[in-house]
Design a protein around this motif. Structure first.
Motif, PDB file in Angstrom:
ATOM      1  N   LYS A  63      35.824  34.962  35.015  1.00  0.00           N
ATOM      2  CA  LYS A  63      36.385  34.565  36.313  1.00  0.00           C
ATOM      3  C   LYS A  63      35.949  35.545  37.379  1.00  0.00           C
ATOM      4  CE  LYS A  63      40.765  35.454  37.279  1.00  0.00           C
ATOM      5  NZ  LYS A  63      42.261  35.379  37.312  1.00  0.00           N
ATOM      6  N   LYS A  64      35.742  35.021  38.598  1.00  0.00           N
ATOM      7  CA  LYS A  64      35.407  35.867  39.757  1.00  0.00           C
ATOM      8  C   LYS A  64      36.180  35.365  40.970  1.00  0.00           C
ATOM      9  CE  LYS A  64      31.676  36.408  43.160  1.00  0.00           C
ATOM     10  NZ  LYS A  64      31.991  37.743  43.651  1.00  0.00           N
ATOM     11  N   LEU A  65      36.814  36.259  41.690  1.00  0.00           N
ATOM     12  CA  LEU A  65      37.480  35.909  42.932  1.00  0.00           C
ATOM     13  C   LEU A  65      36.429  35.741  44.021  1.00  0.00           C
ATOM     14  CD1 LEU A  65      40.024  35.475  44.619  1.00  0.00           C
ATOM     15  CD2 LEU A  65      40.141  37.955  44.937  1.00  0.00           C
ATOM     16  N   LEU A  66      36.318  34.532  44.544  1.00  0.00           N
ATOM     17  CA  LEU A  66      35.251  34.243  45.501  1.00  0.00           C
ATOM     18  C   LEU A  66      35.482  34.899  46.857  1.00  0.00           C
ATOM     19  CD1 LEU A  66      34.702  30.474  44.623  1.00  0.00           C
ATOM     20  CD2 LEU A  66      33.134  32.367  44.142  1.00  0.00           C
ATOM     21  N   ASP A  67      36.742  35.191  47.184  1.00  0.00           N
ATOM     22  CA  ASP A  67      37.044  35.814  48.475  1.00  0.00           C
ATOM     23  C   ASP A  67      36.765  37.313  48.480  1.00  0.00           C
ATOM     24  OD1 ASP A  67      37.871  33.384  49.470  1.00  0.00           O
ATOM     25  OD2 ASP A  67      39.949  33.673  48.860  1.00  0.00           O
ATOM     26  N   ASN A  68      36.406  37.853  47.334  1.00  0.00           N
ATOM     27  CA  ASN A  68      36.124  39.289  47.225  1.00  0.00           C
ATOM     28  C   ASN A  68      34.680  39.447  46.776  1.00  0.00           C
ATOM     29  OD1 ASN A  68      36.142  42.019  46.917  1.00  0.00           O
ATOM     30  ND2 ASN A  68      37.559  42.055  45.176  1.00  0.00           N
ATOM     31  N   ASN A  69      33.814  39.724  47.709  1.00  0.00           N
ATOM     32  CA  ASN A  69      32.394  39.766  47.393  1.00  0.00           C
ATOM     33  C   ASN A  69      31.806  41.107  47.839  1.00  0.00           C
ATOM     34  OD1 ASN A  69      29.990  38.785  46.437  1.00  0.00           O
ATOM     35  ND2 ASN A  69      29.464  37.700  48.315  1.00  0.00           N
ATOM     36  N   PRO A  70      31.212  41.903  46.984  1.00  0.00           N
ATOM     37  CA  PRO A  70      31.018  41.596  45.566  1.00  0.00           C
ATOM     38  C   PRO A  70      32.276  41.877  44.743  1.00  0.00           C
ATOM     39  CG  PRO A  70      30.104  43.733  46.059  1.00  0.00           C
ATOM     40  CD  PRO A  70      30.591  43.186  47.371  1.00  0.00           C
ATOM     41  N   ALA A  71      32.373  41.222  43.616  1.00  0.00           N
ATOM     42  CA  ALA A  71      33.489  41.452  42.698  1.00  0.00           C
ATOM     43  C   ALA A  71      32.968  41.316  41.283  1.00  0.00           C
ATOM     44  CB  ALA A  71      34.604  40.440  42.951  1.00  0.00           C
ATOM     45  N   THR A  72      33.562  42.072  40.402  1.00  0.00           N
ATOM     46  CA  THR A  72      33.131  42.012  39.016  1.00  0.00           C
ATOM     47  C   THR A  72      33.698  40.775  38.335  1.00  0.00           C
ATOM     48  OG1 THR A  72      35.019  43.364  38.358  1.00  0.00           O
ATOM     49  CG2 THR A  72      32.963  44.515  38.840  1.00  0.00           C
ATOM     50  N   LEU A  73      33.020  40.326  37.303  1.00  0.00           N
ATOM     51  CA  LEU A  73      33.490  39.212  36.504  1.00  0.00           C
ATOM     52  C   LEU A  73      34.524  39.714  35.503  1.00  0.00           C
ATOM     53  CD1 LEU A  73      30.040  37.535  35.825  1.00  0.00           C
ATOM     54  CD2 LEU A  73      31.837  36.634  37.291  1.00  0.00           C
ATOM     55  N   THR A  74      35.605  38.978  35.370  1.00  0.00           N
ATOM     56  CA  THR A  74      36.675  39.322  34.447  1.00  0.00           C
ATOM     57  C   THR A  74      36.715  38.303  33.321  1.00  0.00           C
ATOM     58  OG1 THR A  74      37.988  40.240  36.258  1.00  0.00           O
ATOM     59  CG2 THR A  74      39.154  39.705  34.217  1.00  0.00           C
ATOM     60  N   THR A  75      36.772  38.760  32.092  1.00  0.00           N
ATOM     61  CA  THR A  75      36.902  37.851  30.962  1.00  0.00           C
ATOM     62  C   THR A  75      38.351  37.372  30.867  1.00  0.00           C
ATOM     63  OG1 THR A  75      35.113  38.914  29.719  1.00  0.00           O
ATOM     64  CG2 THR A  75      36.692  37.603  28.467  1.00  0.00           C
ATOM     65  N   VAL A  76      38.549  36.049  30.868  1.00  0.00           N
ATOM     66  CA  VAL A  76      39.899  35.489  30.809  1.00  0.00           C
ATOM     67  C   VAL A  76      40.159  34.758  29.500  1.00  0.00           C
ATOM     68  CG1 VAL A  76      40.232  35.339  33.300  1.00  0.00           C
ATOM     69  CG2 VAL A  76      39.101  33.454  32.092  1.00  0.00           C
ATOM     70  N   ALA A  77      39.128  34.533  28.700  1.00  0.00           N
ATOM     71  CA  ALA A  77      39.297  33.911  27.387  1.00  0.00           C
ATOM     72  C   ALA A  77      38.118  34.294  26.513  1.00  0.00           C
ATOM     73  CB  ALA A  77      39.398  32.387  27.501  1.00  0.00           C
ATOM     74  N   GLY A  78      38.404  34.604  25.235  1.00  0.00           N
ATOM     75  CA  GLY A  78      37.363  35.015  24.318  1.00  0.00           C
ATOM     76  C   GLY A  78      37.150  36.512  24.338  1.00  0.00           C
ATOM     77  N   THR A  79      36.481  36.991  23.306  1.00  0.00           N
ATOM     78  CA  THR A  79      36.250  38.426  23.159  1.00  0.00           C
ATOM     79  C   THR A  79      34.791  38.830  23.337  1.00  0.00           C
ATOM     80  OG1 THR A  79      35.883  38.245  20.763  1.00  0.00           O
ATOM     81  CG2 THR A  79      38.160  38.558  21.507  1.00  0.00           C
ATOM     82  N   GLY A  80      33.899  37.854  23.388  1.00  0.00           N
ATOM     83  CA  GLY A  80      32.473  38.156  23.428  1.00  0.00           C
ATOM     84  C   GLY A  80      31.803  37.999  22.085  1.00  0.00           C
ATOM     85  N   SER A  81      32.609  37.848  21.029  1.00  0.00           N
ATOM     86  CA  SER A  81      32.093  37.566  19.691  1.00  0.00           C
ATOM     87  C   SER A  81      32.695  36.257  19.214  1.00  0.00           C
ATOM     88  CB  SER A  81      32.473  38.690  18.720  1.00  0.00           C
ATOM     89  OG  SER A  81      31.931  39.927  19.139  1.00  0.00           O
ATOM     90  N   TYR A  82      31.945  35.520  18.423  1.00  0.00           N
ATOM     91  CA  TYR A  82      32.471  34.230  17.985  1.00  0.00           C
ATOM     92  C   TYR A  82      33.470  34.404  16.849  1.00  0.00           C
ATOM     93  CZ  TYR A  82      29.377  34.198  13.862  1.00  0.00           C
ATOM     94  OH  TYR A  82      28.746  34.491  12.671  1.00  0.00           O
ATOM     95  N   GLY A  83      34.435  33.495  16.809  1.00  0.00           N
ATOM     96  CA  GLY A  83      35.451  33.519  15.774  1.00  0.00           C
ATOM     97  C   GLY A  83      36.481  32.442  16.035  1.00  0.00           C
TER      98      GLY A  83
END
Length: 293
Positions: free
Chosen positions: A129-149
């Motif tokens: 997720k990225k807040l569009l009103d805050n540019n630049p802004a880092t991407l935040t992971t809101v679901a998942g860990t980055g590894s499959y499972g």
């Protein structure tokens, strides 16, 4: 909850309009249809009553996969193969700007009511997720860990996403054959349909698209079962494509990918294997005394 659709679809657009291997569709409140044409690197805009495009938007796009259209008419589109991120087409100026960089393609895009942009990334098994009103802004992971499972906090090749007005996130967890609900701010998902769900009225095979209506009913593209299923008061049921066979017949699909509704309740399905959009007309809506013909 008990609506039904004509089981025979009408081909709204075919390979000549939307190209080879279409993936996504968006319909706005004015019933304007938007589809990324991967083959030609374009966004095709159609009025519902016509199969002839009203507009073709080009902007050095390469294999655009997904898109989301805001109420202002701005279009967010996957542009990973072009710029390594997401682009925004600004309707007022008819120009593209870079919104954010991502590490891989966005299989689905969504913009919530607080102007947050969501991107599902199948190959890193997470939604960011990225807040569009805050540019630049880092991407935040809101679901998942980055590894499959298949644990409650993990995903495996997520595709379609939908965010409701409470900022709860629904994810088509494709290769876990389930739909996961992530409550706002909670990293562990709840399986609301498919493998591992307490609701056993439906079995999913690689779901790729999901829509939530205003009454909280879910509509799922059950891709490798070649059908569309929906929730109701008695669990899930098949709505269209219920033979499960892969075919080009009017009542069948070949690996459907995504869906969208127009304001009349008609369903539009991206039928990837047949390179077409199928329109299924709402037949009955038992929440109303009226019937659509």
């Amino acid at each position: 909850s008990n609506s039904s659709w004509n089981p025979n679809g009408i081909t709204f657009a075919d390979i000549n309009t939307i190209g080879i291997n279409p993936q996504d569709i968006f319909i706005n409140t004015n019933n304007t249809v938007y589809v990324p044409n991967q083959e030609k690197g374009q966004i095709v805009v159609l009025s519902e009553g016509s199969a002839t495009p009203t507009r073709i938007i080009s902007g050095d796009l390469t294999n655009p996969f997904s898109l989301f259209v805001t109420t202002s008419g701005d279009i967010y589109v996957d542009a990973y193969d072009s710029i390594g991120g997401v682009s925004k087409w600004i309707s007022i100026s008819n120009t593209f700007v870079v919104v954010t960089n991502v590490e891989q393609k966005c299989m689905s895009l969504f913009v919530d009511i607080d102007n947050n942009l969501y991107c599902s990334m199948a190959y890193s098994h997470r939604v960011v997720k990225k807040l569009l009103d805050n540019n630049p802004a880092t991407l935040t992971t809101v679901a998942g860990t980055g590894s499959y499972g298949s644990s409650s906090n993990m995903l495996y090749g997520p595709h379609g996403i939908f965010v409701d007005i409470n900022f709860d996130l629904y994810v088509a967890d494709t290769y876990n054959h389930r739909i996961q609900l992530f409550r706002y701010g909670v990293s562990n998902g709840i399986t609301v349909a498919g493998k591992g769900s307490s609701t056993t009225t439906i079995t999913l095979n690689s779901p790729t698209g999901i829509v939530l209506d205003a009454d909280g009913y879910l509509f799922i593209v059950d891709s490798l079962n070649n059908r569309i299923v929906g929730s109701g008061p008695n669990g899930f049921r098949c709505l269209v494509g219920c033979s499960g066979l892969a075919s080009s017949a009017a009542n069948q699909f070949n690996q459907p990918q995504s869906l969208s509704f127009d304001s009349y309740g008609n369903m539009f399905i991206i039928d990837v294997g047949n390179n077409r959009i199928q329109k299924f007309v709402l037949s009955t809506n038992l929440c109303s005394k009226y019937q659509n013909i």
